[in-house]
Scaffold this active site. Sequence first.
Site, PDB file in Angstrom:
ATOM      1  N   HIS A 157       9.879  -3.467  -5.081  1.00  0.00           N
ATOM      2  CA  HIS A 157       8.898  -3.254  -4.019  1.00  0.00           C
ATOM      3  C   HIS A 157       7.528  -2.940  -4.606  1.00  0.00           C
ATOM      4  O   HIS A 157       6.506  -3.501  -4.178  1.00  0.00           O
ATOM      5  CB  HIS A 157       9.371  -2.108  -3.123  1.00  0.00           C
ATOM      6  CG  HIS A 157       8.360  -1.620  -2.138  1.00  0.00           C
ATOM      7  ND1 HIS A 157       8.358  -2.022  -0.820  1.00  0.00           N
ATOM      8  CD2 HIS A 157       7.315  -0.760  -2.272  1.00  0.00           C
ATOM      9  CE1 HIS A 157       7.356  -1.429  -0.190  1.00  0.00           C
ATOM     10  NE2 HIS A 157       6.701  -0.659  -1.055  1.00  0.00           N
ATOM     11  N   GLU A 158       7.477  -2.037  -5.591  1.00  0.00           N
ATOM     12  CA  GLU A 158       6.191  -1.634  -6.166  1.00  0.00           C
ATOM     13  C   GLU A 158       5.555  -2.775  -6.964  1.00  0.00           C
ATOM     14  O   GLU A 158       4.335  -2.984  -6.888  1.00  0.00           O
ATOM     15  CB  GLU A 158       6.366  -0.394  -7.042  1.00  0.00           C
ATOM     16  CG  GLU A 158       6.892   0.831  -6.301  1.00  0.00           C
ATOM     17  CD  GLU A 158       6.021   1.241  -5.117  1.00  0.00           C
ATOM     18  OE1 GLU A 158       4.823   0.901  -5.105  1.00  0.00           O
ATOM     19  OE2 GLU A 158       6.533   1.891  -4.187  1.00  0.00           O
ATOM     20  N   GLU A 190       3.501  -3.186   3.302  1.00  0.00           N
ATOM     21  CA  GLU A 190       4.769  -2.544   2.989  1.00  0.00           C
ATOM     22  C   GLU A 190       5.949  -3.449   3.332  1.00  0.00           C
ATOM     23  O   GLU A 190       6.899  -3.569   2.550  1.00  0.00           O
ATOM     24  CB  GLU A 190       4.886  -1.213   3.746  1.00  0.00           C
ATOM     25  CG  GLU A 190       3.936  -0.141   3.261  1.00  0.00           C
ATOM     26  CD  GLU A 190       4.150   0.207   1.806  1.00  0.00           C
ATOM     27  OE1 GLU A 190       5.310   0.350   1.381  1.00  0.00           O
ATOM     28  OE2 GLU A 190       3.148   0.333   1.077  1.00  0.00           O
ATOM     29  N   HIS A 211       3.733  -5.180  -4.691  1.00  0.00           N
ATOM     30  CA  HIS A 211       2.382  -4.799  -4.269  1.00  0.00           C
ATOM     31  C   HIS A 211       1.328  -5.363  -5.226  1.00  0.00           C
ATOM     32  O   HIS A 211       0.273  -5.841  -4.802  1.00  0.00           O
ATOM     33  CB  HIS A 211       2.249  -3.273  -4.239  1.00  0.00           C
ATOM     34  CG  HIS A 211       2.789  -2.627  -3.000  1.00  0.00           C
ATOM     35  ND1 HIS A 211       2.440  -3.041  -1.724  1.00  0.00           N
ATOM     36  CD2 HIS A 211       3.642  -1.577  -2.835  1.00  0.00           C
ATOM     37  CE1 HIS A 211       3.047  -2.273  -0.829  1.00  0.00           C
ATOM     38  NE2 HIS A 211       3.785  -1.394  -1.474  1.00  0.00           N
TER      39      HIS A 211
END
Length: 268
Positions: A129-130, A191, A133
């Site tokens: 997920h990070e 997100e 980004h």
Amino acid sequence: MKLIQFSYKATLAAALIILVGCSASPTGRKQFIALPDSQLDTMGVESFAVMKKEIPASNNAQLRQQVQCVADAIIAILPDKYRDQSWEVVLFDDEQVNAFALPGYKVGVYKGLLSVAKNQSQLAAVVGHELAHVIARHGNERVSTQMATSQALALGYQFSGEESAEKKAIFQALGIGIQVGIILPFSRTHESEADLLGLEYMAKAGFDPRESVQLWRNMSAGDNNNTPELLSTHPSHATRIEDLQANMSPHLAVYDALVTQNKQPQCY
């Protein structure tokens, strides 16, 4: 009346600036990117250097190795542009339940996260997920969006007549409207997009994508935040779980194929 009309036009102009994408994310979503990525990379490297001075790194070699192993496995399946970079991964000795990735190829994991991400696949869901980004350029998009809306409001205020209580009230309302109607939804979009890209990355790296759902159940169990989703920068845990489950099937097939080939990382 003229003030109200001008204020409306200024707000509409700000919205149009944001909606006209001059770039596209990995999912094909249009983006407004106003700054060179090199500038964001410099900001990310500088911020990470400050954090390393302020927060000690963990001296637990086993935990550091586990986090590095998970990150390395995901980085290995990224597009060439990102796989070939010198990523720096640090496990911070801090009980926050959090992690982050910054432009400039910096990844930070707080030790407290490991009490919630209970296995390598759950940690991979967070790391994926990070990294998403960064790869989706969300930092640049947010800075560009906030810059554009702030400039539009400032111009509107400057050219909308003399100072008055009515003028101040209108522009305060516009500022709140832009925050709730434009900036916060963009944050939630980022997100959600990072969740789905992270799901793809973790499955391709050989981590069980179903554990992403369990991770957010774990997060939900320990979260006392009652902020309405409308006023939050993040989707609710229930929304995230629902989106992950709805998009699980193709990524589970990828993972199952890797299991058959015995190509799963052994980080824990």
